[in-house]
Design a protein around this motif. Structure first.
Motif, PDB file in Angstrom:
ATOM      1  N   CYS A 180       0.850  -1.190   0.000  1.00 43.71           N
ATOM      2  CA  CYS A 180       0.000   0.000   0.000  1.00 43.71           C
ATOM      3  C   CYS A 180       0.887   1.242   0.000  1.00 43.71           C
ATOM      4  O   CYS A 180       1.787   1.372   0.831  1.00 43.71           O
ATOM      5  CB  CYS A 180      -0.902  -0.011   1.233  1.00 43.71           C
ATOM      6  SG  CYS A 180      -1.834   1.527   1.468  1.00 43.71           S
ATOM      7  N   PHE A 185       1.339  -1.070   4.213  1.00 48.34           N
ATOM      8  CA  PHE A 185       0.784  -2.413   4.379  1.00 48.34           C
ATOM      9  C   PHE A 185       1.213  -3.289   3.215  1.00 48.34           C
ATOM     10  O   PHE A 185       1.158  -2.879   2.057  1.00 48.34           O
ATOM     11  CB  PHE A 185      -0.745  -2.336   4.454  1.00 48.34           C
ATOM     12  CG  PHE A 185      -1.436  -3.671   4.348  1.00 48.34           C
ATOM     13  CD1 PHE A 185      -1.546  -4.507   5.446  1.00 48.34           C
ATOM     14  CD2 PHE A 185      -1.983  -4.093   3.140  1.00 48.34           C
ATOM     15  CE1 PHE A 185      -2.188  -5.732   5.352  1.00 48.34           C
ATOM     16  CE2 PHE A 185      -2.625  -5.315   3.030  1.00 48.34           C
ATOM     17  CZ  PHE A 185      -2.730  -6.134   4.148  1.00 48.34           C
ATOM     18  N   THR A 187       1.132  -7.296   1.312  1.00 47.89           N
ATOM     19  CA  THR A 187       0.416  -8.557   1.191  1.00 47.89           C
ATOM     20  C   THR A 187       0.843  -9.260  -0.087  1.00 47.89           C
ATOM     21  O   THR A 187       1.391  -8.628  -1.001  1.00 47.89           O
ATOM     22  CB  THR A 187      -1.107  -8.336   1.178  1.00 47.89           C
ATOM     23  OG1 THR A 187      -1.775  -9.600   1.053  1.00 47.89           O
ATOM     24  CG2 THR A 187      -1.516  -7.455   0.017  1.00 47.89           C
ATOM     25  N   ASN A 192      -6.580  -8.835  -1.302  1.00 47.87           N
ATOM     26  CA  ASN A 192      -6.390  -8.293   0.046  1.00 47.87           C
ATOM     27  C   ASN A 192      -5.961  -6.831  -0.005  1.00 47.87           C
ATOM     28  O   ASN A 192      -6.399  -6.008   0.806  1.00 47.87           O
ATOM     29  CB  ASN A 192      -5.329  -9.107   0.801  1.00 47.87           C
ATOM     30  CG  ASN A 192      -5.854 -10.458   1.253  1.00 47.87           C
ATOM     31  OD1 ASN A 192      -7.060 -10.698   1.239  1.00 47.87           O
ATOM     32  ND2 ASN A 192      -4.954 -11.348   1.629  1.00 47.87           N
ATOM     33  N   HIS A 196      -7.918  -3.607   1.445  1.00 44.54           N
ATOM     34  CA  HIS A 196      -7.227  -2.703   2.357  1.00 44.54           C
ATOM     35  C   HIS A 196      -7.315  -1.255   1.880  1.00 44.54           C
ATOM     36  O   HIS A 196      -7.508  -0.339   2.697  1.00 44.54           O
ATOM     37  CB  HIS A 196      -5.757  -3.109   2.488  1.00 44.54           C
ATOM     38  CG  HIS A 196      -4.915  -2.064   3.142  1.00 44.54           C
ATOM     39  ND1 HIS A 196      -4.868  -1.896   4.516  1.00 44.54           N
ATOM     40  CD2 HIS A 196      -4.097  -1.105   2.618  1.00 44.54           C
ATOM     41  CE1 HIS A 196      -4.060  -0.894   4.810  1.00 44.54           C
ATOM     42  NE2 HIS A 196      -3.573  -0.395   3.682  1.00 44.54           N
ATOM     43  N   THR A 199      -9.981   1.145   3.068  1.00 47.88           N
ATOM     44  CA  THR A 199      -9.907   1.817   4.369  1.00 47.88           C
ATOM     45  C   THR A 199      -9.372   3.236   4.205  1.00 47.88           C
ATOM     46  O   THR A 199      -9.638   4.103   5.040  1.00 47.88           O
ATOM     47  CB  THR A 199      -8.990   1.036   5.333  1.00 47.88           C
ATOM     48  OG1 THR A 199      -7.654   0.982   4.797  1.00 47.88           O
ATOM     49  CG2 THR A 199      -9.496  -0.385   5.525  1.00 47.88           C
TER      50      THR A 199
END
Length: 252
Positions: A180, A185, A187, A192, A196, A199
């Motif tokens: 991200c 973040f 992954t 996923n 995310h 958010t």
């Protein structure tokens, strides 16, 4: 004057057979006829398999006369090369008129537009599953057939799709290549990361059709819908308390 050479009966036939045999072997086996029967062959030497493959390889290369200056990729058509070079330039000339999505190829934009239109023309005849992308239907059909051609080389895991195998392999490697840009973040799963990112954007695409509730996750919407349906599948064995949310019973 010397006497003419004596010719015995059958010598002419034998000589003719040798000549024909030698020529045939020269044609099939690349053996010079003069070495086999002493007579110069009318056939040119046969070409070897390696040389023939080399000629075909050169022919294919010549046919692909449009070359990429960045990586050496070659194409038969100039239009194909132009599409390829967009990978290097980052050019994305096909833009969605309903969101900020843009693509380097029209086929990718067409595929994206189905998210807005909801069109899913490819339908499974066994369970009703539908999709906007043909190859995803083909992958789905492997579930019914029980076919799992993608195998993990480190354990017994098998999958019907290469994507699922790639996701599984991250458990062995621990690699999380997707990150991200807002908070760092990481992954290994593209879906996923998409969830995310909501958010940060505040997007809540899953909406209840009976009230104003909306959420980021489909699983959260499913739990919410259970409130309307009155469905409470999770029960406490000690007191009989029932709930639609499994997290309310952490010990089960």
């Amino acid at each position: 004057m010397d006497d003419p050479p004596t010719v015995h009966p059958g010598d002419e036939t034998i000589s003719s057979e040798k000549l024909d045999t030698g020529r045939q072997q020269n044609k099939e086996g690349n053996i010079p006829c003069e070495e086999k029967c002493g007579v110069e062959s009318d056939y040119p030497p046969a070409q070897g398999g390696t040389e023939q493959k080399d000629r075909l390889a050169v022919k294919r290369t010549v046919n692909k006369r449009f070359a990429c200056t960045e990586c050496g990729y070659r194409a038969v058509k100039k239009s194909v090369l132009i599409k390829h070079t967009r990978k290097h330039t980052g050019e994305k000339s096909y833009k969605c008129d309903q969101c900020d999505y843009c693509a380097a190829q029209k086929v990718h934009l067409d595929r994206h537009m189905t998210k807005h239109t909801g069109e899913k023309p490819y339908i499974c005849g066994q369970c009703g599953y539908s999709t906007a992308i043909r190859y995803r239907l083909l992958e789905h059909m492997r579930i019914h057939a029980g076919e799992k051609p993608y195998k993990c080389d480190q354990c017994n895991y098998t999958s019907a799709t290469k994507y699922n195998l790639d996701q599984h392999m991250t458990k062995h490697t621990g690699v999380k290549t997707l990150m991200c840009g807002e908070c760092g973040f990481r992954t290994a799963n593209r879906s996923n990361l998409s969830r995310h990112m909501r958010t940060h954007t505040g997007e809540k695409p899953y909406k209840c059709d009976q009230c104003d509730y909306s959420t980021i996750h489909k699983s959260a919407l499913n739990r919410h819908m259970a409130k309307h349906a009155g469905n409470k599948p999770y029960m406490c064995d000690d007191c009989g308390y029932r709930t639609a949310n499994r997290s309310y019973l952490p010990d089960i």
